[in-house]
Design a protein around this motif. Structure first.
Motif, PDB file in Angstrom:
ATOM      1  N   PHE A   1      37.959  46.499  27.982  1.00 22.36           N
ATOM      2  CA  PHE A   1      37.423  45.134  27.880  1.00 22.36           C
ATOM      3  C   PHE A   1      38.207  44.180  28.775  1.00 22.36           C
ATOM      4  CE2 PHE A   1      37.220  40.920  25.891  1.00 22.36           C
ATOM      5  CZ  PHE A   1      35.843  40.733  25.852  1.00 22.36           C
ATOM      6  N   ILE A   2      39.521  44.278  28.730  1.00 27.85           N
ATOM      7  CA  ILE A   2      40.382  43.415  29.550  1.00 27.85           C
ATOM      8  C   ILE A   2      40.314  43.820  31.022  1.00 27.85           C
ATOM      9  CG2 ILE A   2      42.772  42.699  29.953  1.00 27.85           C
ATOM     10  CD1 ILE A   2      43.250  43.134  26.938  1.00 27.85           C
ATOM     11  N   LEU A   3      40.367  45.130  31.249  1.00 32.85           N
ATOM     12  CA  LEU A   3      40.396  45.629  32.614  1.00 32.85           C
ATOM     13  C   LEU A   3      39.106  45.335  33.368  1.00 32.85           C
ATOM     14  CD1 LEU A   3      42.153  49.073  31.982  1.00 32.85           C
ATOM     15  CD2 LEU A   3      43.184  46.894  32.609  1.00 32.85           C
ATOM     16  N   PHE A   4      37.967  45.312  32.664  1.00 35.15           N
ATOM     17  CA  PHE A   4      36.684  45.017  33.317  1.00 35.15           C
ATOM     18  C   PHE A   4      36.702  43.630  33.942  1.00 35.15           C
ATOM     19  CE2 PHE A   4      32.630  42.743  32.823  1.00 35.15           C
ATOM     20  CZ  PHE A   4      31.880  43.408  33.786  1.00 35.15           C
ATOM     21  N   PHE A   5      37.127  42.635  33.173  1.00 34.91           N
ATOM     22  CA  PHE A   5      37.124  41.263  33.696  1.00 34.91           C
ATOM     23  C   PHE A   5      38.135  41.096  34.823  1.00 34.91           C
ATOM     24  CE2 PHE A   5      35.202  40.652  29.510  1.00 34.91           C
ATOM     25  CZ  PHE A   5      34.073  39.919  29.865  1.00 34.91           C
ATOM     26  N   ALA A   6      39.257  41.775  34.712  1.00 34.44           N
ATOM     27  CA  ALA A   6      40.234  41.724  35.803  1.00 34.44           C
ATOM     28  C   ALA A   6      39.642  42.321  37.071  1.00 34.44           C
ATOM     29  CB  ALA A   6      41.501  42.475  35.399  1.00 34.44           C
ATOM     30  N   ALA A   7      38.952  43.445  36.927  1.00 37.36           N
ATOM     31  CA  ALA A   7      38.367  44.120  38.081  1.00 37.36           C
ATOM     32  C   ALA A   7      37.270  43.285  38.725  1.00 37.36           C
ATOM     33  CB  ALA A   7      37.831  45.481  37.657  1.00 37.36           C
ATOM     34  N   MET A   8      36.431  42.656  37.918  1.00 34.15           N
ATOM     35  CA  MET A   8      35.341  41.849  38.466  1.00 34.15           C
ATOM     36  C   MET A   8      35.869  40.608  39.176  1.00 34.15           C
ATOM     37  SD  MET A   8      32.444  43.265  38.255  1.00 34.15           S
ATOM     38  CE  MET A   8      31.630  41.825  38.926  1.00 34.15           C
ATOM     39  N   ILE A   9      36.826  39.927  38.567  1.00 25.96           N
ATOM     40  CA  ILE A   9      37.394  38.727  39.195  1.00 25.96           C
ATOM     41  C   ILE A   9      38.054  39.100  40.517  1.00 25.96           C
ATOM     42  CG2 ILE A   9      39.176  36.946  38.974  1.00 25.96           C
ATOM     43  CD1 ILE A   9      38.593  36.988  35.923  1.00 25.96           C
ATOM     44  N   GLY A  10      38.801  40.196  40.512  1.00 33.81           N
ATOM     45  CA  GLY A  10      39.445  40.647  41.740  1.00 33.81           C
ATOM     46  C   GLY A  10      38.446  41.027  42.812  1.00 33.81           C
TER      47      GLY A  10
END
Length: 611
Positions: free
Chosen positions: A187-196
């Motif tokens: 859940f956390i990693l998805f948003f980090a990946a998309m923002i990046g």
């Protein structure tokens, strides 16, 4: 190689820390039983599972793969994986509720529910090792290979250093946290990946060499790369990139994350859902994010790279320390990221680390579930305690990581492995679709499909025979003109494999009536393919549901087609808005709204009433 500053390190080590904390927090509950360790007690909501699915399929090798495709074949080359949307939505609207109703612990356990006797026992054990270990290691190797390339290009560190740092943290939280730890961190990693990913695309487009969107759209290096639909004036291109994927590949191929009828870690998440509706919602949410939302940031970076690094020689010149065996067009994505400023660079690196960790952790937990549930507990130690099963799961997790990391050191590029996995699953997909709805398919059908697909793929792709027929490289690396066009390789593998397993189906005995009745009672798939079994049961007083009564598969197929319009329309519409082609963008957007309205109507016919 780039120089990281303090802000960059804060982002990177912050994500490492958060991930490890989550794994340690959920470790106690995850270790209570194998059901908790591999399925989190079947209590997960749709939105969390959907995000976990998309986080898993977004890995370090994914932008590399897309970059490789775009640089070689243009944007339209992505149809090689866009076509899998069809089977993805069939899983949503037809198969998701069947998987959840089955109550299985893994999709491999299906074999001894649907089939019986020694062939079913063999299938379950062999597929557990074949998919959970061999194919799983291949998939993880591709992901680790991408991490190695990013480490070499961006940080100047050796492959072993990359594996030591990224692999160690991932295997620790995967081992202690189990499935719940994987899903929560996803859940956390998805948003980090998309923002990046979005941040990297925005900055790369606005590099002075690229000159913004207008400079990108008008540059001669990408003039022939922008088409979303392949050039219709080139028959070979249309057949290879559009017709074969849409007409044959989506239903015939087995590929992790896009299995016809659902399977692998997608099935694992459906089985972990609260109920059937949550299983459907999770898979639909995943397909929207996977196909409609995520591709364009990678595509834009790939197009920009053709201006900054027009060929492999320019990449090699800019990064002379990269091993020659690792050189390829897929390196262009990492090369572009070296242009990012401090802060954004750290965020993007953290997002790539997040993508790596989410994918590897899922593959480790999924593969370990096969080893424990479908091999160890079934064949080695059926009386094992829950604590022992969890410990075996943790040991197998470490071993899978170690072996896949070693293999990654031998690979060259992600597209190479994608094509190998795709070809070895050619022709088996139709069985995965039909086995739920046609009683006559038996264990020997699946065994024949599995063996023939592997043998035929080897003959057509890695021998002089394949070179003679299709003009592909032989083992000596020679390329010859075949008597058949090279694009026909895949359809021929599918045709022969399908013919073999269909012949075997009719030449072997069907499954016992008791096995078939037990399967039908548990899953109630319905449809005319079960009419003979229903009539048999009713004639003996075992009244079963009419296979055609309330059968919602036709509505599911219609929802699949409507859903394809929604998601493809969103994908194309986004592209046309980015390209500045506003009439096409407006038309695609209107089509999305209209088809969404009809899809909502169809959902009322498909969803299961939950009391």
């Amino acid at each position: 190689m780039v120089v990281l500053e303090s802000l960059d390190y804060y982002f990177i080590f912050g994500f490492f820390t958060i991930t490890l904390i989550i794994g340690l927090v959920v470790a106690k509950k995850s270790g209570k039983s194998s059901s908790e360790y591999f399925l989190s007690g079947r209590s997960m909501p749709w939105w969390l599972l959907g995000i976990s699915m998309v986080a898993t399929t977004f890995s370090t090798d994914t932008p590399n793969l897309v970059t490789d495709i775009v640089r070689n074949q243009g944007v339209s080359g992505n149809w090689v994986w866009w076509a899998f949307l069809v089977t993805g939505l069939l899983t949503v609207f037809v198969y998701a509720k069947l998987w959840r109703k089955s109550g299985l612990s893994t999709d491999i356990e299906f074999y001894e529910l649907r089939y019986g006797g020694k062939p079913a026992k063999f299938l379950r054990g062999f597929r557990a090792i074949y998919l959970g270990v061999i194919f799983n290691i291949l998939a993880m190797s591709a992901v680790t290979l991408a991490a190695i390339k990013i480490g070499q290009i961006m940080l100047g560190i050796s492959p072993l250093e990359t594996i030591a740092w990224a692999g160690l943290v991932t295997v620790i939280f995967s081992t202690v946290g189990g499935f719940k730890g994987v899903v929560y961190t996803d859940f956390i990693l998805f948003f980090a990946a998309m923002i990046g990913g979005v941040g990297a695309a925005y900055y790369c487009i606005n590099l002075p060499e690229v000159g913004g969107m207008s400079g990108l759209m008008n540059h001669p290096n990408i003039a022939d790369k922008l088409n979303i639909i392949p050039d219709l004036s080139d028959p070979d291109l249309v057949i290879t990139l559009l017709i074969i994927p849409l007409a044959v590949q989506w239903w015939s191929a087995w590929y992790p994350g896009a299995e016809p009828g659902g399977g692998g870690y997608i099935a694992q998440r459906m089985l972990a859902a609260k109920n059937e509706n949550h299983a459907i919602g999770a898979t639909f949410f995943f397909n929207i994010l996977h196909y409609a939302l995520r591709p364009w940031p990678w595509i834009l970076v790939a197009l920009s790279s053709l201006i900054v690094f027009p060929d492999i020689a320019s990449i090699q010149q800019a990064f002379p320390n990269v091993a020659e065996s690792k050189l390829g067009h897929d390196l262009a994505y990492s090369a572009m990221l070296t242009k990012l400023p401090s802060g954004l660079l750290g965020l993007v690196l953290a997002s790539l680390i997040a993508a790596y960790m989410s994918t590897i952790s899922t593959h480790l937990n999924w593969g370990s579930s096969y080893v424990v549930n479908d091999f160890y507990a079934r064949y080695i130690n059926p009386q094992a305690s829950q604590k022992r099963l969890v410990n075996v799961g943790r040991i197998s997790t470490v071993l899978l990581m170690t072996i896949s990391a070693g293999l990654a050191l031998l690979l060259t590029n992600a597209l190479q492995l994608f094509n190998i996995i795709l070809m070895f699953g050619a022709g088996t997909g139709l069985i995965f679709l039909l086995r739920w709805f046609w009683w006559r398919i038996n264990a020997w059908s699946e065994i024949a499909a599995m063996i023939s697909s592997g043998i035929i793929s080897i003959l057509f792709n890695f021998t002089a025979l394949g070179s003679f027929f299709f003009g592909i490289e032989d083992q000596a690396g020679r390329f010859t003109e075949g008597i058949l066009p090279s694009w026909s390789t895949y359809p021929m593998v599918v045709l022969i494999t399908s013919s073999v397993w269909l012949a075997v189906t009719f030449l072997t005995k069907p499954e016992k009536k008791s096995t078939l009745l037990n399967f039908y009672k548990r899953t109630a798939p319905g449809g005319p393919g079960w009419k003979r079994i229903i009539n048999y049961a009713n004639s003996r007083g075992k009244n079963l549901q009419d296979p055609n009564k309330d059968w919602n598969v036709p509505a599911g197929i219609l929802a699949t087609l409507t859903g394809c319009i929604v998601i493809y329309g969103s994908l194309f519409g986004t592209g046309y808005w980015i390209y500045g082609r506003y009439p096409e963008a407006i038309l695609a957007t209107l089509l999305v709204f209209i088809s969404t309205f009809f899809l909502i109507k169809l959902w009322a016919k498909i969803k299961t009433k939950v009391f």
